[in-house]
Design an enzyme around this catalytic site. Structure first.
Site, mmCIF file in Angstrom:
data_model
loop_
_atom_site.group_PDB
_atom_site.id
_atom_site.type_symbol
_atom_site.label_atom_id
_atom_site.label_comp_id
_atom_site.label_asym_id
_atom_site.label_seq_id
_atom_site.Cartn_x
_atom_site.Cartn_y
_atom_site.Cartn_z
ATOM 1 C CG HIS A 219 -1.935 0.718 1.325
ATOM 2 N ND1 HIS A 219 -2.284 1.534 0.347
ATOM 3 C CD2 HIS A 219 -2.963 1.096 2.147
ATOM 4 C CE1 HIS A 219 -3.661 2.427 0.412
ATOM 5 N NE2 HIS A 219 -3.825 2.095 1.761
ATOM 6 C CG HIS A 258 -3.995 0.390 -8.485
ATOM 7 N ND1 HIS A 258 -5.517 0.339 -8.552
ATOM 8 C CD2 HIS A 258 -3.735 1.494 -7.726
ATOM 9 C CE1 HIS A 258 -5.782 1.226 -7.499
ATOM 10 N NE2 HIS A 258 -4.653 1.761 -6.932
ATOM 11 C CG ASP A 309 2.875 4.641 -3.996
ATOM 12 O OD1 ASP A 309 2.505 5.559 -3.403
ATOM 13 O OD2 ASP A 309 1.969 3.466 -3.759
HETATM 14 N N1 COA Z 1 5.690 -6.479 -10.027
HETATM 15 C C1 COA Z 1 5.706 -7.545 -10.708
HETATM 16 N N2 COA Z 1 4.659 -8.231 -11.029
HETATM 17 C C2 COA Z 1 3.560 -7.976 -10.305
HETATM 18 C C3 COA Z 1 3.235 -6.717 -9.991
HETATM 19 C C4 COA Z 1 4.346 -5.814 -9.834
HETATM 20 N N3 COA Z 1 4.546 -4.735 -9.105
HETATM 21 N N4 COA Z 1 2.066 -6.484 -9.688
HETATM 22 C C5 COA Z 1 1.431 -7.389 -10.023
HETATM 23 N N5 COA Z 1 2.221 -8.414 -10.665
HETATM 24 C C6 COA Z 1 1.627 -9.615 -11.156
HETATM 25 C C7 COA Z 1 1.596 -10.608 -10.140
HETATM 26 O O1 COA Z 1 2.726 -11.097 -9.812
HETATM 27 C C8 COA Z 1 0.481 -11.567 -10.769
HETATM 28 O O2 COA Z 1 1.247 -12.325 -11.748
HETATM 29 P P1 COA Z 1 0.648 -13.978 -11.796
HETATM 30 O O3 COA Z 1 -0.717 -13.625 -12.297
HETATM 31 O O4 COA Z 1 1.903 -14.431 -12.859
HETATM 32 O O5 COA Z 1 0.959 -14.608 -10.509
HETATM 33 C C9 COA Z 1 -0.105 -10.537 -11.414
HETATM 34 O O6 COA Z 1 0.562 -9.532 -11.882
HETATM 35 C C10 COA Z 1 -1.673 -9.990 -10.947
HETATM 36 O O7 COA Z 1 -1.086 -9.405 -9.633
HETATM 37 P P2 COA Z 1 -1.920 -9.540 -8.214
HETATM 38 O O8 COA Z 1 -0.822 -9.448 -7.227
HETATM 39 O O9 COA Z 1 -3.007 -10.761 -8.243
HETATM 40 O O10 COA Z 1 -2.702 -8.250 -8.382
HETATM 41 P P3 COA Z 1 -3.304 -7.631 -7.074
HETATM 42 O O11 COA Z 1 -4.584 -7.001 -7.448
HETATM 43 O O12 COA Z 1 -3.458 -8.617 -5.877
HETATM 44 O O13 COA Z 1 -2.178 -6.711 -6.491
HETATM 45 C C11 COA Z 1 -1.009 -4.900 -5.854
HETATM 46 C C12 COA Z 1 -2.192 -5.272 -6.813
HETATM 47 C C13 COA Z 1 -0.894 -3.335 -6.093
HETATM 48 C C14 COA Z 1 -0.750 -5.212 -4.556
HETATM 49 C C15 COA Z 1 0.354 -5.339 -6.855
HETATM 50 O O14 COA Z 1 0.211 -4.854 -8.230
HETATM 51 C C16 COA Z 1 1.459 -4.954 -6.233
HETATM 52 O O15 COA Z 1 2.081 -5.894 -5.278
HETATM 53 N N6 COA Z 1 2.344 -3.921 -6.693
HETATM 54 C C17 COA Z 1 3.589 -3.728 -6.049
HETATM 55 C C18 COA Z 1 3.272 -2.809 -4.630
HETATM 56 C C19 COA Z 1 2.633 -1.421 -5.036
HETATM 57 O O16 COA Z 1 3.149 -0.740 -5.848
HETATM 58 N N7 COA Z 1 1.621 -0.992 -4.198
HETATM 59 C C20 COA Z 1 1.187 0.313 -4.339
HETATM 60 C C21 COA Z 1 -0.441 -0.041 -4.872
HETATM 61 S S1 COA Z 1 -1.014 1.742 -5.293
#
Ligand code: COA
Length: 373
Positions: A219, A258, A309
Protein backbone atom coordinates in the site's frame (compact mmCIF):
# COMPACT_ATOMS: atom_id res chain seq x y z
CA UNK A 1 -19.48 -16.46 -3.38
CA UNK A 2 -16.42 -18.58 -2.65
CA UNK A 3 -13.22 -17.05 -1.25
CA UNK A 4 -11.34 -18.22 -4.37
CA UNK A 5 -13.39 -15.88 -6.53
CA UNK A 6 -13.10 -12.97 -4.09
CA UNK A 7 -9.46 -13.25 -2.95
CA UNK A 8 -8.52 -9.98 -1.25
CA UNK A 9 -12.17 -8.94 -1.78
CA UNK A 10 -11.21 -7.98 -5.35
CA UNK A 11 -14.23 -6.67 -7.21
CA UNK A 12 -16.46 -6.86 -4.13
CA UNK A 13 -18.63 -3.78 -3.55
CA UNK A 14 -18.31 -3.41 0.21
CA UNK A 15 -20.36 -0.28 0.80
CA UNK A 16 -21.59 3.01 -0.65
CA UNK A 17 -19.76 6.32 -0.86
CA UNK A 18 -20.35 9.79 -2.28
CA UNK A 19 -16.70 10.83 -1.87
CA UNK A 20 -14.68 9.34 -4.71
CA UNK A 21 -14.70 7.22 -7.85
CA UNK A 22 -11.67 5.12 -8.82
CA UNK A 23 -11.39 3.86 -12.38
CA UNK A 24 -15.14 4.14 -12.91
CA UNK A 25 -16.29 3.87 -16.52
CA UNK A 26 -16.68 7.39 -17.93
CA UNK A 27 -15.47 9.07 -14.72
CA UNK A 28 -11.97 7.83 -13.82
CA UNK A 29 -10.58 9.25 -10.58
CA UNK A 30 -12.84 11.94 -9.12
CA UNK A 31 -13.20 13.57 -5.72
CA UNK A 32 -16.80 14.63 -5.03
CA UNK A 33 -17.42 14.73 -8.78
CA UNK A 34 -14.31 16.75 -9.74
CA UNK A 35 -11.76 15.18 -12.08
CA UNK A 36 -8.34 14.62 -10.53
CA UNK A 37 -6.58 16.46 -13.39
CA UNK A 38 -8.69 19.59 -12.81
CA UNK A 39 -7.92 19.47 -9.11
CA UNK A 40 -4.19 18.84 -9.65
CA UNK A 41 -3.94 21.69 -12.17
CA UNK A 42 -6.07 24.29 -10.41
CA UNK A 43 -6.70 23.62 -6.73
CA UNK A 44 -4.56 23.92 -3.63
CA UNK A 45 -4.44 21.04 -1.16
CA UNK A 46 -6.52 22.82 1.49
CA UNK A 47 -9.25 23.44 -1.09
CA UNK A 48 -9.32 19.71 -1.75
CA UNK A 49 -9.35 18.90 1.97
CA UNK A 50 -12.34 21.23 2.39
CA UNK A 51 -14.04 19.66 -0.62
CA UNK A 52 -13.62 16.15 0.78
CA UNK A 53 -14.85 17.14 4.23
CA UNK A 54 -17.74 19.42 3.25
CA UNK A 55 -18.79 18.02 -0.14
CA UNK A 56 -18.36 21.38 -1.90
CA UNK A 57 -15.47 23.62 -2.91
CA UNK A 58 -14.91 26.53 -0.50
CA UNK A 59 -15.55 30.08 -1.69
CA UNK A 60 -12.72 32.60 -1.22
CA UNK A 61 -13.74 33.54 2.32
CA UNK A 62 -14.21 29.93 3.40
CA UNK A 63 -10.83 28.94 1.97
CA UNK A 64 -8.99 31.75 3.76
CA UNK A 65 -10.74 30.95 7.02
CA UNK A 66 -9.95 27.22 6.64
CA UNK A 67 -6.28 27.80 5.89
CA UNK A 68 -6.02 30.22 8.82
CA UNK A 69 -7.68 27.71 11.08
CA UNK A 70 -5.29 24.91 10.08
CA UNK A 71 -2.37 27.31 10.56
CA UNK A 72 -3.57 28.10 14.09
CA UNK A 73 -3.62 24.38 14.98
CA UNK A 74 0.01 23.53 14.11
CA UNK A 75 1.61 23.82 17.56
CA UNK A 76 2.14 20.55 19.47
CA UNK A 77 1.23 20.02 23.14
CA UNK A 78 4.30 19.78 25.41
CA UNK A 79 3.35 16.23 26.47
CA UNK A 80 3.32 15.10 22.85
CA UNK A 81 6.72 16.70 22.20
CA UNK A 82 8.14 14.82 25.15
CA UNK A 83 6.77 11.54 23.79
CA UNK A 84 8.23 12.30 20.35
CA UNK A 85 11.61 13.02 21.91
CA UNK A 86 11.55 9.67 23.68
CA UNK A 87 10.66 7.66 20.56
CA UNK A 88 14.00 6.15 19.41
CA UNK A 89 15.85 7.75 16.49
CA UNK A 90 15.83 4.53 14.46
CA UNK A 91 12.03 4.14 14.63
CA UNK A 92 10.28 4.15 11.28
CA UNK A 93 8.53 7.54 10.92
CA UNK A 94 5.24 5.77 10.12
CA UNK A 95 5.38 4.29 13.61
CA UNK A 96 6.08 7.78 14.95
CA UNK A 97 2.88 9.07 13.32
CA UNK A 98 0.92 6.06 14.53
CA UNK A 99 2.07 6.86 18.06
CA UNK A 100 1.52 10.59 17.58
CA UNK A 101 -2.06 10.03 16.44
CA UNK A 102 -2.76 7.81 19.40
CA UNK A 103 -1.15 10.16 21.95
CA UNK A 104 -3.14 13.11 20.61
CA UNK A 105 -6.22 10.96 21.13
CA UNK A 106 -5.23 10.68 24.80
CA UNK A 107 -4.47 14.37 25.25
CA UNK A 108 -7.39 15.72 23.22
CA UNK A 109 -9.92 12.87 23.17
CA UNK A 110 -12.96 13.06 20.98
CA UNK A 111 -15.61 12.95 23.69
CA UNK A 112 -18.54 12.87 21.32
CA UNK A 113 -18.95 12.76 17.57
CA UNK A 114 -19.98 16.41 17.35
CA UNK A 115 -16.24 17.18 17.72
CA UNK A 116 -15.18 15.01 14.78
CA UNK A 117 -14.38 17.90 12.41
CA UNK A 118 -12.17 19.49 15.06
CA UNK A 119 -10.34 16.20 15.57
CA UNK A 120 -9.83 15.87 11.79
CA UNK A 121 -8.52 19.43 11.39
CA UNK A 122 -6.20 19.03 14.35
CA UNK A 123 -4.63 15.85 12.92
CA UNK A 124 -4.37 17.42 9.46
CA UNK A 125 -2.57 20.42 10.96
CA UNK A 126 -0.31 18.45 13.29
CA UNK A 127 0.84 15.39 11.33
CA UNK A 128 3.58 17.41 9.56
CA UNK A 129 4.45 19.02 12.91
CA UNK A 130 4.76 15.65 14.69
CA UNK A 131 6.79 14.13 11.90
CA UNK A 132 9.25 16.98 11.45
CA UNK A 133 9.55 17.71 15.19
CA UNK A 134 10.60 14.10 15.77
CA UNK A 135 12.81 14.00 12.66
CA UNK A 136 14.70 17.24 13.36
CA UNK A 137 15.08 16.42 17.06
CA UNK A 138 16.79 13.13 16.27
CA UNK A 139 18.58 14.08 13.03
CA UNK A 140 19.92 17.50 14.11
CA UNK A 141 19.31 17.69 17.87
CA UNK A 142 16.97 20.66 17.27
CA UNK A 143 13.64 21.40 18.94
CA UNK A 144 11.98 23.17 16.02
CA UNK A 145 9.08 25.59 16.30
CA UNK A 146 6.28 23.86 14.38
CA UNK A 147 4.03 26.96 14.32
CA UNK A 148 5.42 28.38 11.06
CA UNK A 149 3.24 30.89 9.23
CA UNK A 150 3.46 29.26 5.78
CA UNK A 151 0.05 29.35 4.14
CA UNK A 152 -0.42 25.67 3.37
CA UNK A 153 0.54 22.17 4.48
CA UNK A 154 3.14 21.80 1.69
CA UNK A 155 5.01 24.98 2.63
CA UNK A 156 4.77 24.12 6.33
CA UNK A 157 6.26 20.68 5.70
CA UNK A 158 9.20 21.82 3.57
CA UNK A 159 9.91 24.82 5.81
CA UNK A 160 10.24 22.61 8.90
CA UNK A 161 12.36 20.08 7.01
CA UNK A 162 14.84 22.54 5.50
CA UNK A 163 14.69 25.38 8.05
CA UNK A 164 13.62 27.83 5.33
CA UNK A 165 10.45 28.46 3.34
CA UNK A 166 10.54 26.51 0.05
CA UNK A 167 10.81 27.97 -3.44
CA UNK A 168 7.59 28.10 -5.42
CA UNK A 169 8.36 25.09 -7.66
CA UNK A 170 8.95 22.77 -4.70
CA UNK A 171 6.00 24.12 -2.72
CA UNK A 172 3.63 23.69 -5.64
CA UNK A 173 4.98 20.23 -6.48
CA UNK A 174 4.43 18.94 -2.95
CA UNK A 175 1.03 20.67 -2.82
CA UNK A 176 -0.01 18.83 -6.00
CA UNK A 177 1.34 15.55 -4.67
CA UNK A 178 -0.79 15.98 -1.53
CA UNK A 179 -3.84 16.50 -3.77
CA UNK A 180 -3.10 13.29 -5.69
CA UNK A 181 -2.70 11.25 -2.51
CA UNK A 182 -5.71 12.72 -0.66
CA UNK A 183 -8.37 10.14 -1.41
CA UNK A 184 -8.86 6.81 -3.18
CA UNK A 185 -12.20 5.22 -2.27
CA UNK A 186 -12.11 1.87 -0.39
CA UNK A 187 -8.35 1.27 -0.40
CA UNK A 188 -6.95 -0.84 2.47
CA UNK A 189 -6.24 1.99 4.93
CA UNK A 190 -9.53 3.81 4.30
CA UNK A 191 -11.46 0.59 4.65
CA UNK A 192 -9.60 -0.04 7.92
CA UNK A 193 -10.66 3.39 9.16
CA UNK A 194 -14.27 2.68 8.21
CA UNK A 195 -14.26 -0.73 9.92
CA UNK A 196 -13.01 0.88 13.13
CA UNK A 197 -15.43 3.81 12.86
CA UNK A 198 -18.29 1.39 12.28
CA UNK A 199 -17.83 -0.08 15.78
CA UNK A 200 -18.59 3.47 17.04
CA UNK A 201 -15.02 3.75 18.26
CA UNK A 202 -13.31 7.16 18.51
CA UNK A 203 -11.81 9.19 15.67
CA UNK A 204 -8.17 8.73 16.72
CA UNK A 205 -8.52 4.95 16.85
CA UNK A 206 -9.82 4.93 13.27
CA UNK A 207 -6.90 7.06 12.05
CA UNK A 208 -4.28 5.20 14.08
CA UNK A 209 -5.46 1.92 12.56
CA UNK A 210 -5.45 3.41 9.08
CA UNK A 211 -1.81 4.47 9.50
CA UNK A 212 -0.93 0.88 10.38
CA UNK A 213 -2.59 -0.36 7.19
CA UNK A 214 -0.96 2.30 5.01
CA UNK A 215 2.50 1.44 6.29
CA UNK A 216 2.83 -1.85 4.37
CA UNK A 217 4.78 -2.00 1.09
CA UNK A 218 1.77 -3.27 -0.86
CA UNK A 219 0.00 0.00 0.00
CA UNK A 220 1.60 3.35 0.97
CA UNK A 221 5.01 1.89 1.75
CA UNK A 222 5.50 1.31 -1.99
CA UNK A 223 6.92 4.81 -2.57
CA UNK A 224 9.84 4.10 -0.22
CA UNK A 225 10.38 0.66 -1.72
CA UNK A 226 10.36 2.22 -5.22
CA UNK A 227 13.07 4.68 -4.19
CA UNK A 228 15.24 1.88 -2.85
CA UNK A 229 14.82 0.07 -6.16
CA UNK A 230 15.60 3.10 -8.34
CA UNK A 231 18.71 3.94 -6.31
CA UNK A 232 20.18 0.49 -6.95
CA UNK A 233 20.88 1.41 -10.57
CA UNK A 234 23.54 3.79 -11.92
CA UNK A 235 22.19 4.01 -15.46
CA UNK A 236 19.13 3.19 -17.56
CA UNK A 237 21.01 0.24 -19.07
CA UNK A 238 21.76 -1.22 -15.61
CA UNK A 239 18.11 -0.66 -14.66
CA UNK A 240 16.84 -2.51 -17.74
CA UNK A 241 19.07 -5.47 -17.03
CA UNK A 242 18.27 -5.46 -13.31
CA UNK A 243 14.52 -5.37 -13.86
CA UNK A 244 14.69 -8.18 -16.42
CA UNK A 245 16.55 -10.27 -13.84
CA UNK A 246 14.07 -9.45 -11.09
CA UNK A 247 11.13 -10.35 -13.31
CA UNK A 248 12.82 -13.62 -14.24
CA UNK A 249 13.00 -14.37 -10.50
CA UNK A 250 9.30 -13.41 -10.27
CA UNK A 251 10.05 -10.58 -7.83
CA UNK A 252 7.58 -7.75 -7.25
CA UNK A 253 8.61 -4.40 -8.68
CA UNK A 254 7.40 -1.78 -6.26
CA UNK A 255 5.42 1.15 -7.63
CA UNK A 256 3.79 -0.92 -10.41
CA UNK A 257 0.37 -2.47 -10.76
CA UNK A 258 -2.91 -1.72 -9.10
CA UNK A 259 -5.88 -3.62 -7.74
CA UNK A 260 -8.49 -1.45 -9.50
CA UNK A 261 -6.82 0.28 -12.47
CA UNK A 262 -6.15 -1.96 -15.44
CA UNK A 263 -4.47 0.26 -18.05
CA UNK A 264 -2.92 3.19 -16.18
CA UNK A 265 -3.04 5.12 -12.92
CA UNK A 266 -4.29 8.63 -13.73
CA UNK A 267 -2.05 10.11 -11.03
CA UNK A 268 1.09 8.82 -12.71
CA UNK A 269 1.09 11.25 -15.65
CA UNK A 270 1.01 14.21 -13.26
CA UNK A 271 3.73 12.77 -11.04
CA UNK A 272 5.91 11.91 -14.01
CA UNK A 273 5.63 15.45 -15.37
CA UNK A 274 6.54 16.92 -11.99
CA UNK A 275 9.45 14.54 -11.50
CA UNK A 276 10.83 15.44 -14.94
CA UNK A 277 10.54 19.15 -14.18
CA UNK A 278 12.42 18.74 -10.89
CA UNK A 279 15.04 16.55 -12.58
CA UNK A 280 15.70 19.35 -15.08
CA UNK A 281 15.95 21.87 -12.26
CA UNK A 282 18.39 19.65 -10.34
CA UNK A 283 20.43 18.74 -13.45
CA UNK A 284 19.73 15.07 -12.68
CA UNK A 285 21.05 12.55 -15.17
CA UNK A 286 20.40 9.43 -13.20
CA UNK A 287 17.22 9.03 -11.13
CA UNK A 288 14.74 10.22 -13.72
CA UNK A 289 16.26 8.32 -16.69
CA UNK A 290 16.55 5.19 -14.51
CA UNK A 291 12.90 5.56 -13.47
CA UNK A 292 11.82 5.96 -17.09
CA UNK A 293 13.81 2.85 -18.08
CA UNK A 294 12.14 0.78 -15.36
CA UNK A 295 8.74 2.04 -16.46
CA UNK A 296 9.52 1.09 -20.07
CA UNK A 297 10.62 -2.46 -19.23
CA UNK A 298 7.63 -3.06 -16.97
CA UNK A 299 5.26 -2.09 -19.75
CA UNK A 300 7.09 -4.07 -22.46
CA UNK A 301 7.52 -7.21 -20.37
CA UNK A 302 4.43 -7.29 -18.16
CA UNK A 303 2.03 -4.62 -19.44
CA UNK A 304 2.22 -3.23 -15.92
CA UNK A 305 2.05 0.55 -15.49
CA UNK A 306 3.57 2.85 -12.87
CA UNK A 307 1.17 3.69 -10.06
CA UNK A 308 1.05 6.90 -7.97
CA UNK A 309 3.96 5.77 -5.84
CA UNK A 310 6.58 5.31 -8.55
CA UNK A 311 7.45 8.82 -9.73
CA UNK A 312 6.60 10.25 -6.29
CA UNK A 313 9.83 8.65 -5.16
CA UNK A 314 12.26 10.57 -7.40
CA UNK A 315 10.12 13.69 -7.09
CA UNK A 316 10.47 13.69 -3.30
CA UNK A 317 14.18 12.92 -3.56
CA UNK A 318 14.69 15.98 -5.81
CA UNK A 319 13.12 18.09 -3.04
CA UNK A 320 15.69 16.77 -0.55
CA UNK A 321 13.18 14.65 1.38
CA UNK A 322 14.70 11.57 3.09
CA UNK A 323 13.24 8.27 1.88
CA UNK A 324 11.86 7.30 5.29
CA UNK A 325 9.58 10.37 5.21
CA UNK A 326 7.92 9.40 1.90
CA UNK A 327 5.09 7.24 3.28
CA UNK A 328 4.44 9.69 6.12
CA UNK A 329 3.77 12.37 3.48
CA UNK A 330 1.02 10.06 2.27
CA UNK A 331 -0.44 10.19 5.82
CA UNK A 332 -0.24 14.01 5.87
CA UNK A 333 -2.42 13.95 2.76
CA UNK A 334 -4.67 10.90 3.17
CA UNK A 335 -5.84 12.05 6.61
CA UNK A 336 -8.28 14.17 4.59
CA UNK A 337 -9.80 11.19 2.78
CA UNK A 338 -9.80 9.01 5.92
CA UNK A 339 -11.63 11.75 7.83
CA UNK A 340 -14.23 12.17 5.10
CA UNK A 341 -14.87 8.41 5.18
CA UNK A 342 -15.20 8.35 8.98
CA UNK A 343 -17.76 11.19 8.76
CA UNK A 344 -19.63 9.32 6.02
CA UNK A 345 -19.56 6.00 7.86
CA UNK A 346 -20.87 7.58 11.05
CA UNK A 347 -23.65 9.43 9.22
CA UNK A 348 -25.25 6.14 8.17
CA UNK A 349 -23.59 3.55 10.31
CA UNK A 350 -23.84 -0.20 10.25
CA UNK A 351 -21.31 -2.49 11.93
CA UNK A 352 -18.98 -3.96 9.27
CA UNK A 353 -18.77 -7.66 9.97
CA UNK A 354 -18.57 -9.93 6.92
CA UNK A 355 -18.80 -13.71 6.93
CA UNK A 356 -16.05 -16.21 6.09
CA UNK A 357 -15.95 -19.49 4.19
CA UNK A 358 -14.89 -22.07 6.77
CA UNK A 359 -11.99 -24.33 5.70
CA UNK A 360 -11.12 -25.96 9.06
CA UNK A 361 -11.84 -29.47 10.41
CA UNK A 362 -15.34 -30.85 10.93
CA UNK A 363 -16.84 -31.28 14.38
CA UNK A 364 -14.51 -33.39 16.60
CA UNK A 365 -14.97 -35.16 19.96
CA UNK A 366 -13.29 -33.47 22.98
CA UNK A 367 -10.31 -35.44 24.40
CA UNK A 368 -9.01 -34.90 27.98
CA UNK A 369 -5.39 -33.64 28.08
CA UNK A 370 -3.80 -36.96 29.19
CA UNK A 371 -5.51 -38.88 26.38
CA UNK A 372 -4.09 -36.72 23.54
CA UNK A 373 -1.22 -37.78 21.23
N1 COA B 1 5.69 -6.45 -10.10
C1 COA B 1 5.72 -7.64 -10.71
N2 COA B 1 4.62 -8.37 -10.96
C2 COA B 1 3.44 -7.86 -10.56
C3 COA B 1 3.34 -6.61 -9.94
C4 COA B 1 4.52 -5.91 -9.71
N3 COA B 1 4.49 -4.72 -9.11
N4 COA B 1 2.04 -6.36 -9.66
C5 COA B 1 1.35 -7.41 -10.11
N5 COA B 1 2.20 -8.32 -10.65
C6 COA B 1 1.83 -9.59 -11.23
C7 COA B 1 1.58 -10.61 -10.12
O1 COA B 1 2.75 -11.28 -9.75
C8 COA B 1 0.56 -11.50 -10.76
O2 COA B 1 1.23 -12.35 -11.64
P1 COA B 1 0.74 -13.88 -11.82
O3 COA B 1 -0.68 -13.79 -12.31
O4 COA B 1 1.70 -14.46 -12.82
O5 COA B 1 0.85 -14.50 -10.45
C9 COA B 1 -0.27 -10.55 -11.59
O6 COA B 1 0.59 -9.44 -11.89
C10 COA B 1 -1.51 -10.06 -10.88
O7 COA B 1 -1.12 -9.43 -9.66
P2 COA B 1 -1.87 -9.59 -8.27
O8 COA B 1 -0.85 -9.58 -7.15
O9 COA B 1 -2.83 -10.72 -8.30
O10 COA B 1 -2.70 -8.25 -8.24
P3 COA B 1 -3.36 -7.61 -6.96
O11 COA B 1 -4.55 -6.88 -7.42
O12 COA B 1 -3.56 -8.59 -5.86
O13 COA B 1 -2.22 -6.63 -6.43
C11 COA B 1 -0.90 -4.80 -6.02
C12 COA B 1 -2.20 -5.27 -6.64
C13 COA B 1 -0.89 -3.28 -6.06
C14 COA B 1 -0.81 -5.26 -4.54
C15 COA B 1 0.30 -5.37 -6.81
O14 COA B 1 0.25 -4.88 -8.15
C16 COA B 1 1.62 -5.06 -6.17
O15 COA B 1 2.06 -5.77 -5.26
N6 COA B 1 2.31 -3.96 -6.62
C17 COA B 1 3.54 -3.55 -6.01
C18 COA B 1 3.28 -2.74 -4.73
C19 COA B 1 2.73 -1.39 -5.04
O16 COA B 1 3.23 -0.66 -5.90
N7 COA B 1 1.71 -1.00 -4.25
C20 COA B 1 1.09 0.30 -4.36
C21 COA B 1 -0.27 0.18 -4.95
S1 COA B 1 -0.95 1.78 -5.32
Amino acid sequence: MSQKKTGGLAGVVAGRTAICTVGKEGAGLTYRGYDIDDLADNACFEEVAYLLHHGKLPNAGELTAYRDRLKSLRALPGELKRVLESVPADTHPMDVLRTGSSVLGNLEPETDFSGQRDAADRLLATFPSMLLYWHRFHADGKRIDTATDDDGVAGHFLHMLHDAPPGELHRRTLDTSLILYAEHEFNASTFTARVIAATLSDFHSAITGAIGALRGPLHGGANEAAMELIERFDSPRAAEQGIHEMLARRELIMGFGHRVYTRSDPRNAVNKRMSRRLAEEAGDERLYPVSAAIERVMWEEKKLFANADFYSASMYRFMGIPTSLFTPIFVCSRITGWSAHVFEQRADNKLIRPGAEYTGPGLRPWAPVDERD
